[in-house]
Motif scaffolding. Sequence first.
Motif, PDB file in Angstrom:
ATOM      1  N   ALA A  99      94.241  77.808 -79.771  1.00 55.47           N
ATOM      2  CA  ALA A  99      94.568  79.335 -80.260  1.00 55.47           C
ATOM      3  C   ALA A  99      95.622  79.997 -79.593  1.00 55.47           C
ATOM      4  O   ALA A  99      96.300  80.701 -79.968  1.00 55.47           O
ATOM      5  CB  ALA A  99      93.079  80.000 -80.274  1.00 55.47           C
ATOM      6  N   THR A 102      98.971  78.522 -80.635  1.00 54.34           N
ATOM      7  CA  THR A 102      99.397  78.789 -81.615  1.00 54.34           C
ATOM      8  C   THR A 102      99.865  80.327 -81.787  1.00 54.34           C
ATOM      9  O   THR A 102     100.624  80.762 -82.412  1.00 54.34           O
ATOM     10  CB  THR A 102      98.160  78.826 -82.878  1.00 54.34           C
ATOM     11  OG1 THR A 102      97.626  77.609 -82.736  1.00 54.34           O
ATOM     12  CG2 THR A 102      98.324  79.250 -84.114  1.00 54.34           C
ATOM     13  N   ILE A 103      99.179  81.174 -81.018  1.00 53.51           N
ATOM     14  CA  ILE A 103      99.567  82.713 -80.731  1.00 53.51           C
ATOM     15  C   ILE A 103     101.016  82.844 -80.207  1.00 53.51           C
ATOM     16  O   ILE A 103     101.828  83.524 -80.549  1.00 53.51           O
ATOM     17  CB  ILE A 103      98.600  83.586 -79.998  1.00 53.51           C
ATOM     18  CG1 ILE A 103      97.430  83.681 -80.827  1.00 53.51           C
ATOM     19  CG2 ILE A 103      99.179  84.959 -79.604  1.00 53.51           C
ATOM     20  CD1 ILE A 103      96.010  84.424 -80.231  1.00 53.51           C
ATOM     21  N   SER A 106     103.636  82.019 -82.501  1.00 53.64           N
ATOM     22  CA  SER A 106     103.653  83.005 -83.572  1.00 53.64           C
ATOM     23  C   SER A 106     104.493  84.403 -83.302  1.00 53.64           C
ATOM     24  O   SER A 106     104.713  84.562 -81.977  1.00 53.64           O
ATOM     25  CB  SER A 106     102.346  83.282 -84.056  1.00 53.64           C
ATOM     26  OG  SER A 106     101.397  84.031 -83.138  1.00 53.64           O
ATOM     27  N   LEU A 108     102.927  87.262 -83.321  1.00 55.39           N
ATOM     28  CA  LEU A 108     101.872  88.407 -83.206  1.00 55.39           C
ATOM     29  C   LEU A 108     102.189  88.939 -82.016  1.00 55.39           C
ATOM     30  O   LEU A 108     101.884  90.256 -81.927  1.00 55.39           O
ATOM     31  CB  LEU A 108     100.361  87.562 -82.933  1.00 55.39           C
ATOM     32  CG  LEU A 108      99.288  88.395 -82.726  1.00 55.39           C
ATOM     33  CD1 LEU A 108      99.027  89.501 -83.820  1.00 55.39           C
ATOM     34  CD2 LEU A 108      97.862  87.509 -82.526  1.00 55.39           C
ATOM     35  N   ILE A 445      88.140  80.768 -81.383  1.00 54.76           N
ATOM     36  CA  ILE A 445      89.475  81.015 -81.938  1.00 54.76           C
ATOM     37  C   ILE A 445      89.319  82.577 -82.385  1.00 54.76           C
ATOM     38  O   ILE A 445      90.292  83.141 -81.795  1.00 54.76           O
ATOM     39  CB  ILE A 445      89.721  80.198 -83.133  1.00 54.76           C
ATOM     40  CG1 ILE A 445      90.038  78.715 -82.706  1.00 54.76           C
ATOM     41  CG2 ILE A 445      90.993  80.672 -83.918  1.00 54.76           C
ATOM     42  CD1 ILE A 445      90.195  77.768 -84.049  1.00 54.76           C
ATOM     43  N   LEU A 446      88.252  82.990 -82.876  1.00 51.47           N
ATOM     44  CA  LEU A 446      88.197  84.419 -83.226  1.00 51.47           C
ATOM     45  C   LEU A 446      88.188  85.348 -81.724  1.00 51.47           C
ATOM     46  O   LEU A 446      88.746  86.419 -81.905  1.00 51.47           O
ATOM     47  CB  LEU A 446      86.980  84.578 -84.043  1.00 51.47           C
ATOM     48  CG  LEU A 446      86.801  84.468 -85.497  1.00 51.47           C
ATOM     49  CD1 LEU A 446      85.532  84.755 -85.925  1.00 51.47           C
ATOM     50  CD2 LEU A 446      87.930  85.338 -86.211  1.00 51.47           C
ATOM     51  N   TYR A 449      91.828  85.474 -80.678  1.00 48.30           N
ATOM     52  CA  TYR A 449      92.631  86.402 -81.644  1.00 48.30           C
ATOM     53  C   TYR A 449      92.165  87.719 -81.473  1.00 48.30           C
ATOM     54  O   TYR A 449      92.981  88.736 -81.401  1.00 48.30           O
ATOM     55  CB  TYR A 449      92.511  85.841 -83.118  1.00 48.30           C
ATOM     56  CG  TYR A 449      93.425  85.078 -83.369  1.00 48.30           C
ATOM     57  CD1 TYR A 449      94.703  85.209 -83.858  1.00 48.30           C
ATOM     58  CD2 TYR A 449      93.205  83.735 -83.164  1.00 48.30           C
ATOM     59  CE1 TYR A 449      95.577  84.285 -84.354  1.00 48.30           C
ATOM     60  CE2 TYR A 449      94.310  82.612 -83.802  1.00 48.30           C
ATOM     61  CZ  TYR A 449      95.425  83.051 -84.227  1.00 48.30           C
ATOM     62  OH  TYR A 449      96.307  82.119 -84.385  1.00 48.30           O
ATOM     63  N   ALA A 452      93.999  88.981 -78.346  1.00 51.51           N
ATOM     64  CA  ALA A 452      95.484  89.085 -78.577  1.00 51.51           C
ATOM     65  C   ALA A 452      95.757  90.125 -79.393  1.00 51.51           C
ATOM     66  O   ALA A 452      96.804  90.866 -79.106  1.00 51.51           O
ATOM     67  CB  ALA A 452      95.958  87.683 -79.453  1.00 51.51           C
ATOM     68  N   HIS A 453      95.088  90.765 -80.386  1.00 52.68           N
ATOM     69  CA  HIS A 453      95.268  91.959 -81.193  1.00 52.68           C
ATOM     70  C   HIS A 453      95.078  93.175 -80.206  1.00 52.68           C
ATOM     71  O   HIS A 453      95.818  94.116 -80.364  1.00 52.68           O
ATOM     72  CB  HIS A 453      94.394  92.008 -82.285  1.00 52.68           C
ATOM     73  CG  HIS A 453      94.695  91.127 -83.407  1.00 52.68           C
ATOM     74  ND1 HIS A 453      94.576  89.788 -83.670  1.00 52.68           N
ATOM     75  CD2 HIS A 453      95.381  91.591 -84.650  1.00 52.68           C
ATOM     76  CE1 HIS A 453      94.943  89.266 -84.897  1.00 52.68           C
ATOM     77  NE2 HIS A 453      95.632  90.420 -85.379  1.00 52.68           N
ATOM     78  N   ILE A 484      90.073  91.958 -87.248  1.00 52.35           N
ATOM     79  CA  ILE A 484      90.624  90.782 -87.543  1.00 52.35           C
ATOM     80  C   ILE A 484      90.526  90.404 -89.036  1.00 52.35           C
ATOM     81  O   ILE A 484      89.469  90.476 -89.602  1.00 52.35           O
ATOM     82  CB  ILE A 484      90.191  89.520 -86.418  1.00 52.35           C
ATOM     83  CG1 ILE A 484      90.092  90.207 -85.117  1.00 52.35           C
ATOM     84  CG2 ILE A 484      90.557  88.302 -86.737  1.00 52.35           C
ATOM     85  CD1 ILE A 484      89.352  89.367 -84.096  1.00 52.35           C
ATOM     86  N   ASP A 486      89.881  87.220 -91.268  1.00 54.79           N
ATOM     87  CA  ASP A 486      89.455  85.954 -91.355  1.00 54.79           C
ATOM     88  C   ASP A 486      88.656  85.622 -92.649  1.00 54.79           C
ATOM     89  O   ASP A 486      87.777  86.214 -93.369  1.00 54.79           O
ATOM     90  CB  ASP A 486      88.186  85.753 -90.594  1.00 54.79           C
ATOM     91  CG  ASP A 486      87.541  84.395 -90.323  1.00 54.79           C
ATOM     92  OD1 ASP A 486      88.272  83.253 -90.247  1.00 54.79           O
ATOM     93  OD2 ASP A 486      86.421  83.854 -90.449  1.00 54.79           O
TER      94      ASP A 486
END
Length: 955
Positions: A99, A102-103, A106, A108, A445-446, A449, A452-453, A484, A486
């Motif tokens: 995760a 991936t961030i 990206s 984000l 993973i949630l 994220y 990250a948010h 988030i 999903d």
Amino acid sequence: MTQEPLLALQLGVSEWNRNMAFVSFLIPCFVMGTDIAFSCQNAADFVGASSPGDIVIGGLFAVHSEMLHTEEDPIKPVIQNCAGFEIQVFLQTLAMIHAIETINNSTLLSGITLGYEIYDTCAEVTKAMASALRFLSKFNSSEDAVEFKCNYSDYIPRIKAVIGASYSEVSMAVSRLLALQLIPQEVILTSNATTGAIVSPASSAEILSDKIRFPSFFRTIPSDFHQTRAMTHLICESGWNWIGVIATDDDNGRFALESFGVQAMANNVCIAFKEMLPAYLSDSTFHNKVDHAIEKIVKETKVNVIVVFMRQFHVLKLFKKAIERNVNKIWIASDNWSAAVKISTIPNIKQLGTIVGFGFKSGDMSSFQDFLRNLPEKPTETNKFLREYIMLLSVCAHLEYHDFQTCISNQSQDDLLEDVENKYQIWRHDFLNANIEPGFIQSTILAVYAIAHAIKGQCKTRNCKDPSAFTPWELLEELKKVIILDDDKEIKFDSNGDMSTSYDVLLWKEIDGHMEITTMAEYDAEKGDFIFEDEEKKKDFLNLKKVQSTCSQHCRPGQMKKVTESPHTCCYECVYCPENHYSNQTDMDYCYRCNNKSYWAPINSTTCYKKTVHFLAWTDWFAVFLLLLSAFGVVLVLSICVIFTKNLNTPVVKASGGLTVCYIILFSHFLIFLSTIFFIGVPTEFKCKTRQAVFGISFTLCVSCILIKSLKILLAFSFDPKLQNFLKCMYKPIPTVVTCTGIQVIICTFWLIFSTPFVSQNFSIPRAIILECNEGSIVVFGIMLGYIAALAFICFIFAFKGRKLPENYNEAKFITFGMLIYFIAWIVFIPVYATTFGKYLPAVEIIVVLISNYGILCCTFLPKCYIIIYKQETNTKSAFLKMVYTYSSKSAGSVAVSQVSLDSKSSSFRAPISDSCKTDKHSVNGNCQFQVPGQSLIKGKVLPKNAARKRVSSI
């Protein structure tokens, strides 16, 4: 080369099956050195996996199931190595790394790189606390020291947020420590004051929702409250109420057990037994406790459902013992092990019965699976977990699936060797994919994220390349507002720091000889409903009901529970509902009463039945019989009217008082017969008020007219001057009839106004309602009947006085008989009426009315009709005069004899009585009647012949 590692491994493999023996020949091939592979020499060695970044996130995962304990004495405060490599938790660490990568790749967090430090807690609080202390150390501090401050608002720790830990007990301890700096922690994300937020993807204990004690704790899974409620819902839906519970003796197990107990009690589910197993496998009592739990399960034969709140390695030990004892039950799995592949692959797992559990809602795993396929290319220098996994693959490479997994789990870090050559040849992609627990991977993973948010929100106006741009407690506040997406569904943290995600209801099914973990349904935590994708899965769910797990048999509808001596409310006897009670559901605590008087229920009834309404119906055979009698009476009245009308001028009709009086009397009889119809049929207010009034007034009118006739006859043939004067004063036909009838009208009017009869329902018969007329006031009803009786008695007295009048015209004698019939009928009526109930009560009154009415009618008119029809020779004026003359002569002679007797007594003269006197047929009352030719003697005086004519005219 030292022999200790080899000897330990050989001792371990001796417990495996034949295939495991091959390992002993492989190990020497990989032995390259004698150093302990993962011993902690410094702080850097303590990190399991790491990667640098502008903002670092910490991770706490129980990659190993237990920590090795030294046998040194005394025990020293040294961090030991661990054993029992957990593939599923290792995959969670990879999910966190995936995760973050991936961030970073990206947009984000544009220009900002996330780093990570992941530590192994070994499922031990002490080791997790050591990791947390490193998290709290000051950023860029060479000594990893934690500064003491009274105010940590400006303190910049090593990391900004923590993801973990895997177990609630560990999360509670870590969260309290991290709360010092309000570093956010999530399960699988954890954040606390100093380091930020703890965000956990696995710790589900309900107590962690308490924001006073755990202010920086967040989780991307629902709390145990929703899980235990879902379990209870499943148990209730399946009709079970007698279950067992097994839990680990740690904070997570105790809190889960407490939450489940509350939910179970609220839903009338009883816990037959609770077994607590030690939290650590190293506990010396662990195996004894497992044996005791198995014995309890075997002993409780009525308990067929077991709820298990335990860690995976606890469940593994328990199930192996259960398989040995051939235990076959339904096992309800908590989220800790419901999707554990290493448990589902235990040999002969299907012998345990049915396993159904609750797992966290999963998402699309394709991206993560692609990450796993590229895992051999990943460097192992900064990921000790990955390096250890590769070494385990080399050791256990040639074993079958389950033995391969067992081999991995049984290795310790001290046993493993470094430098494995050609790792691509031993890599097993299928093994990792098979051990993915989608719910935990998705939650991890949630969690990443979510952090990250939150970082994105903090970095909108700040340069986050600088780690001191914001503090963990500021990130904590931002995390509370994160939303988030999903699968196009918005997910956010609630006020308790929990994410309201759904559960997957998992069913372990044997498919092609292998136990597969399938999704049977989805449980909506907010609505509390089970959602099925298709009918086949719903059928699997309904099949669970085939297994019975109750202390007592279900009470059928029509029965209720009767509590026994057992302390459990689920243990009871089933007894039938008593009369006028019912139950329409199974296992009812009490029976409902048929609370409406219009309903009834037999014993063991499932519903109330409407009571049958009873009344004297027109179709009732007895009512028809009474109506025929009344109709015959009406015909008789009309026939008499015709006979009297045709013989209007005959002496018999005239002697009866004339046609007017006869018509009035006959009309009264007609009304009395007619009043009987008001006693039959459905009672109404009109009928109740009319029937007694019509009968009472009509009967009074009839008796009043007969009373006048009695007075007239007595007056006509009375020879006593005093009595004649009294009778003349009394004999006022019209006033007398009007007065007597008027009094009855007043009584009835008073009755109808102040205490009117009404329709009532009689419930004296259990299964019927008797519709009847309530007379309103029994006293007034009695006064009405008593008044009629009084008139009838006076009439009877007068008629009795005139019973010896001329034989062919002697109405008084028949009136006497009629009144006697009336009295007898009504005297009998009183006790019968008082003791009779039911729909035939009106029939009793009809019978009495008909008897008294027929008696008076027949005695009054039938003798006259007989004379008119069959004795026409006596129904002439001459015959009538002769009869009256003869009676008058006899009456006068009787009076004369009485006078002579008095004179003879005064003169002492006795006159002989002739023989003819003794044999005279016309002696009256024992007196001798002397007839003098051509005249009659009254008191010594001569009675003229025209006296008889005067008597006739008076009649």
